[in-house]
Design a protein around this motif. Sequence first.
Motif, PDB file in Angstrom:
ATOM      1  N   ILE A 129       2.186 -12.256 -17.005  1.00 58.07           N
ATOM      2  CA  ILE A 129       1.333 -11.496 -16.091  1.00 58.07           C
ATOM      3  C   ILE A 129       2.030 -10.201 -15.686  1.00 58.07           C
ATOM      4  O   ILE A 129       3.259 -10.094 -15.737  1.00 58.07           O
ATOM      5  CB  ILE A 129       0.963 -12.318 -14.840  1.00 58.07           C
ATOM      6  N   LEU A 130       1.240  -9.228 -15.290  1.00 53.23           N
ATOM      7  CA  LEU A 130       1.784  -7.955 -14.849  1.00 53.23           C
ATOM      8  C   LEU A 130       2.530  -8.120 -13.533  1.00 53.23           C
ATOM      9  O   LEU A 130       2.164  -8.950 -12.695  1.00 53.23           O
ATOM     10  CB  LEU A 130       0.661  -6.934 -14.668  1.00 53.23           C
ATOM     11  N   THR A 131       3.548  -7.299 -13.352  1.00 58.99           N
ATOM     12  CA  THR A 131       4.257  -7.291 -12.077  1.00 58.99           C
ATOM     13  C   THR A 131       3.379  -6.567 -11.058  1.00 58.99           C
ATOM     14  O   THR A 131       2.442  -5.844 -11.429  1.00 58.99           O
ATOM     15  CB  THR A 131       5.601  -6.556 -12.205  1.00 58.99           C
ATOM     16  N   PRO A 132       3.658  -6.709  -9.770  1.00 56.88           N
ATOM     17  CA  PRO A 132       2.851  -6.016  -8.765  1.00 56.88           C
ATOM     18  C   PRO A 132       2.795  -4.497  -8.977  1.00 56.88           C
ATOM     19  O   PRO A 132       1.734  -3.891  -8.844  1.00 56.88           O
ATOM     20  CB  PRO A 132       3.543  -6.367  -7.450  1.00 56.88           C
ATOM     21  N   ILE A 133       3.888  -3.876  -9.335  1.00 57.79           N
ATOM     22  CA  ILE A 133       3.872  -2.421  -9.535  1.00 57.79           C
ATOM     23  C   ILE A 133       3.065  -2.047 -10.777  1.00 57.79           C
ATOM     24  O   ILE A 133       2.386  -1.026 -10.793  1.00 57.79           O
ATOM     25  CB  ILE A 133       5.309  -1.835  -9.587  1.00 57.79           C
ATOM     26  N   GLN A 134       3.109  -2.886 -11.804  1.00 62.40           N
ATOM     27  CA  GLN A 134       2.291  -2.628 -12.989  1.00 62.40           C
ATOM     28  C   GLN A 134       0.810  -2.751 -12.653  1.00 62.40           C
ATOM     29  O   GLN A 134      -0.008  -1.915 -13.078  1.00 62.40           O
ATOM     30  CB  GLN A 134       2.656  -3.606 -14.116  1.00 62.40           C
ATOM     31  N   ARG A 135       0.431  -3.776 -11.887  1.00 64.53           N
ATOM     32  CA  ARG A 135      -0.971  -3.921 -11.482  1.00 64.53           C
ATOM     33  C   ARG A 135      -1.422  -2.703 -10.687  1.00 64.53           C
ATOM     34  O   ARG A 135      -2.500  -2.166 -10.914  1.00 64.53           O
ATOM     35  CB  ARG A 135      -1.153  -5.199 -10.637  1.00 64.53           C
ATOM     36  N   TRP A 136      -0.596  -2.270  -9.726  1.00 66.34           N
ATOM     37  CA  TRP A 136      -0.917  -1.087  -8.915  1.00 66.34           C
ATOM     38  C   TRP A 136      -1.153   0.113  -9.817  1.00 66.34           C
ATOM     39  O   TRP A 136      -2.134   0.830  -9.651  1.00 66.34           O
ATOM     40  CB  TRP A 136       0.232  -0.801  -7.945  1.00 66.34           C
TER      41      TRP A 136
END
Length: 136
Positions: A86-93
Motif C-alpha cells: 500500500i502507498l505510504t501516507p505521503i504518497q497518498r497525499w
Amino acid sequence: TDMEELLAGIWQDVLGISEVGVSDNFFSLGGDSIKGIQMASRLNQHGWKLEMKDLFQHPTIEELTQYVERAEGKQADQGPVEGEVILTPIQRWFFEKNFTNKHHWNQSVMLHAKKGFDPERVEKTLQALIEHHDAL
C-alpha cells in the motif's frame, strides 16, 4: 551495583563530568530534559529503558535504579517485502493532490568525482539500498 555503575558512566558522558556519586542529583550536576533524553537513549543502547517522569521524580542514581527496566526490543521483520504494497501516507497525499507537472516533485543529486566512479561499486551500492529500503 552494576546498574549504578552503568548509570554513573552514562551521566559522566552526558554531563561531561569526571565523577558522579550515587546520591548526586542529575539536575544539580547540570542535567536538563534534553540531557535526560540523551541519557535514556544511551541506557536503551545497553538494553535498558527509563521513563523520563522517573528521572524527574527520582533524580539520583540510588533512587533511580529501581525504575530502570529491561528494554523489550521489538524487532521488525527484515525479510524482503513481496507482493502488493500500500502507498505510504505521503504518497497518498501526493496522488490525491493531482498536481500538474508532477515531474517537478522529485529529489535528485548529482555526484562528481575527479577520478570518476567504479560502475560495479555504484551498482552494488544502489542494489544494497534497494534491498534495504522496502519502498524502493
